[in-house]
Design a protein around this motif. Structure first.
Motif: not given
Lengths: 619, 206
Positions: A233-237, B51, B54, B56, B135-136
């Protein structure tokens, strides 16, 4: 100061103190053996609980949540806290002796490595008593592990981090020991195969464990400090964890199996009364397995969706490992061929290992076929496969090593009758438990489910499997009885009870704390055997009798590990209450303070004087 | 011959860090350790590369990074690596005083670097609300660069401790390996920074 105090009789308290502070590789080996043996029993109990739960359909022996904790802790305990330390027990006990060294390169680090492993292992298991152990599987896949409530997975993260640091130190220690401290004449291509496998396994530890370290740090930050590495949800993987875990995890299985291969190579050569067939090819195969071991991690992730190109590459690389492993199997068979074979317990384990491990290898090639793996993935077929290689390979190897090296470590010999009973019970139990699981898996039984339904053709197979598990349990109890009986009887054996070939059998059992009074001159592969065939009783010394330099004992490794343990608890509970941060500061203060003391306080060791050695020889 | 005589020979050898077996072991063992550290940082770099985009919806690398600050930091750290080479050069010539002077300069430059890094983090957190939790990309950035910063702190503490401990007794065969591997560690930190400069900052602003 009398420098030969270690030979005097000591009270119980001073023995304990001696073991808490020891830097002697032979005593550290015994510590690893006891601690690893304890965790092996613990992991075995967890396995029995799993098999009781699965003995019949819809059983309610344990709850679903507790079952998750059992499978997680069974896997984690067996891999990290039983198999690894037991491997280290034999590496410590044997490698310095096999290369003709007086100790390891870093005796202090050796001790620190043990205590870190032990306190990490204890921390992992504290969870049982404080509201639940880790329950996200031994692979701790995210996001299941990052969202698992309670502190179970926190214990997993911190416990493995601490014990992993200890393992890394052990790996570096053995690499340097083997490179720098070989006796005169002990060239690389004269090293016994167990030393070679320990060498390659140590290199694998060095390059594999840091990936786990990073993975565990990321998970720790996600769980404890709200970072979002694995939060989609926060861009993680989430897949990053799988990669990091398996970049470590696949070499890890070779870290375990290679030293077991080494133990079997020693045993098969000794009890066939022959030089190991194809020694050079064996060394080559060992190095090649170590190298290829780093190229195959993604075969654990075929179903993740990496695409056909990546899957194909990893499938082919995985199948390629079957080649060097096959070389080894054939070399063992050819060593037996035409040999003067003596069957005893150690040899039984070695002979039982060859077909058992080969079955595991064949299912490994089946699993390596990526398209077929979609069918096998996460079923009991996988469970059967890795128990065939890990129990049929590693555990058989450790039990064989226990019988073979016991005289060298303790000066007594394990009872052969009880040993053979243990072997047959365990061997039959093992195949009963796991062979049927191949078929359970092919019929679709998924792993990690706590119950299965009636009338799906799974009842009988699971019953057989559970009965087999109990046979292995009984075999283990008989092994324990054997150990107690042998220790109580305390019948001493000579330096070379097996009429063996390598250097460790040239010195008394158990060896004196300085190992070799004079470093031996090595004149070829199987150096002791060469001397024996030429009619000499022992090794020719390579140096005149002189003073021997020895390292001082130290209590710092123990305190340092306690410090990390306290800090670990602090990290876990500061999530609930920031006051626990004080435990982090106290624990890290203790640990870093010990490091500072170690760096600033000179530790020059001491000398055993030539005169004392001569006096001892006369007595 | 006592231990002290062995460790304080009349003529220091030209490679005092490897003159004893203990020194040889430390030398080799530390190179292996750096091999493991390489895997550690490789894993962190891999995570960062996966990442870095990413964000966000928060601050991205183009919003955050300025090459001016990073240029100064790079210069400080690269120079400190050079000065630690000078220190080891004087160690091999058995010139303890000059070794200590150059180590002192190394520490000063390292502290300068650390100051700028702390300023950088504070700047991002206060002016951009860019944290480990936003964010990631933030998680990956602070972990990678923070791990490097942690290594700098550890390396500085190590060198300072060695300098204080040995200030009065000069060089011998027992402490020479200690100085030498501390300087190896410092070079490693520097090499990692070269990669951080390239992968994180240069690739981040382009």
């Amino acid at each position: 100061m009398s420098t030969l105090v270690a030979n005097e009789k000591k009270g119980f308290g001073s023995t304990i103190w001696d073991y808490l502070t020891t830097v002697d590789h032979k005593k550290i080996a015994i510590l690893y053996l006891i601690a690893g043996g304890f965790f092996f029993l613990l992991g075995g109990l967890e396995a029995l609980a799993i098999r009781v739960q699965l003995i019949k359909p819809m059983n309610d022996f344990v709850s679903a949540g507790f079952y998750n904790e059992l499978i997680t802790m069974h896997g984690t305990t067996m891999i990290f806290l039983a198999a690894m330390p037991l491997i280290f027990a034999f590496m410590n006990a044997v490698v310095p002796l096999q290369i003709g060294a007086r100790d390891v390169a870093f005796p202090f680090l050796n001790s620190l490595g043990f205590w870190l492993f032990l306190f990490g292992g204890i921390l992992l298991n504290v969870g049982w008593f404080t509201g639940g152990a880790a329950d996200a599987g031994w692979t701790a896949y995210t996001p299941l592990s990052t969202t698992s409530p309670g502190h179970g997975v926190d214990y997993y993260v911190l416990g493995l981090q601490i014990s992993g640091a200890g393992t890394l130190m052990g790996g570096i220690n053995f690499l340097v020991t083997i490179i720098n401290m070989r006796a005169p004449g002990m060239t690389y291509m004269r090293m016994p195969l167990f030393t070679w496998t320990a060498f390659v396994a140590s290199a694998l530890i060095l390059f594999a464990f840091p990936a786990l370290t990073v993975g565990l740090f990321l998970m720790m930050f996600d769980r404890m400090f709200d970072s979002v590495f694995f939060d989609a949800a926060m861009g993680g993987n989430s897949v990053i964890w799988q990669h990091l875990f398996w970049i470590f995890g696949h070499p890890e299985v070779y870290i375990l199996i290679l030293p077991a291969f080494g133990i079997f190579s020693e045993i098969i050569a000794t009890f066939s009364k022959k030089r190991l067939f194809g020694y050079t090819a064996m060394v080559f195969a060992t190095v090649l397995i170590g190298f290829l071991g780093f190229m195959v991690w993604a075969h654990h992730m075929f179903t993740v969706g990496m695409g056909p190109a990546a899957n194909s590459i990893f499938a082919v690389a995985t199948m390629a490992i079957a080649v060097p492993t096959g070389i080894k199997i054939f070399n063992w068979l050819f060593t037996l061929w035409g040999g003067n074979i003596q069957i005893n317990t150690a040899m039984l384990w070695a002979l039982g290992f060859i077909p058992s491990f080969t079955i595991g290898g064949m299912t490994g090639v089946m699993l390596a076929a990526a398209s077929a793996d979609y069918q096998y993935h996460d079923t009991y077929f996988v469970i059967a496969h890795f128990h065939y290689v890990i129990v049929g390979g590693v555990v058989f190897g450790l039990l064989a090593g226990t019988h073979y090296f016991w005289p060298k470590m303790f000066g007594t010999i394990l009872d052969e009758t009880l040993g053979k009973i243990t072997f047959w019970l365990f061997f039959i139990g093992f195949h009963m438990t796991f062979f049927i699981q191949h078929f359970l898996g092919l019929m679709g039984m998924p792993r990690r489910y706590w119950v299965f339904l009636e009338g799906q053709g799974l009842d009988l197979g699971n019953l057989i499997s559970s009965i087999g598990a109990f046979l292995m349990g009984i075999a283990t109890i008989i092994l324990l009885i054997n150990v107690v009986k042998t220790s109580v009887k305390n019948e001493k054996v000579g330096a070379d009870p097996w009429d063996a070939r390598t250097l460790e059998w040239a010195i008394p059992s158990p060896p004196p704390f300085y190992n070799f009074k004079q470093l031996p001159l090595v004149r070829g592969l199987d150096p002791l055997w060469i001397e024996k065939t030429e009619g000499r009783k022992g090794m020719t010394p390579a140096e005149p009798l002189g003073d021997i330099h020895m390292p001082n004992n130290s209590f710092l490794p123990f305190i340092m590990s306690v410090g990390f343990f306290i800090a670990g608890l602090g990290f876990i509970y500061q999530k609930d209450n920031l006051a626990w941060l004080s435990a982090v500061f106290i624990g890290m203060g203790i640990a870093l303070g010990c490091m500072l003391v170690r760096s600033l306080k000179d530790d020059l060791g001491y000398h055993i004087h030539k005169e004392d050695l001569q006096k001892e020889a006369k007595e | 011959m006592s231990e002290q005589d062995v460790l304080n020979p009349k003529h220091m050898p030209s490679n005092p860090e490897q003159a004893t077996l203990e020194g040889k072991n430390k030398f080799l063992g530390f190179w292996f350790f750096l091999g493991g550290e390489t895997v550690l940082f490789a894993s962190l770099f891999g995570t960062y590369l996966a990442l870095r985009d990413s964000t966000n919806g928060g601050a991205s690398s183009q919003d955050l990074f300025g090459l001016e600050l990073v240029f100064i930091m790079t210069m400080l750290l690269l120079t400190s690596s050079l000065t630690s080479v000078y220190a080891m050069y004087h160690m091999k010539n058995n010139d303890f005083k000059r070794m200590m002077i150059w180590l002192g300069i190394t520490v000063a430059l390292g502290l300068g670097f650390l100051g700028f890094e702390i300023y950088e983090f504070v700047h991002y957190i206060h002016d951009y609300e860019f944290t480990m939790r936003s964010s990631a990309f933030g998680s990956a950035f602070y972990t990678l660069v923070g791990f490097h910063g942690g290594h700098v702190v550890f390396g500085l503490s190590w060198i300072i401790a060695l300098m204080f401990r040995n200030a009065k007794r000069g060089l011998n065969l027992y402490n020479a390996p200690k100085f030498y591997i501390a300087s190896l560690y410092w070079h490693f930190i520097d090499v990692v920074w070269v990669f951080i400069f390239t992968v994180v900052y240069l690739m981040g602003v382009l």
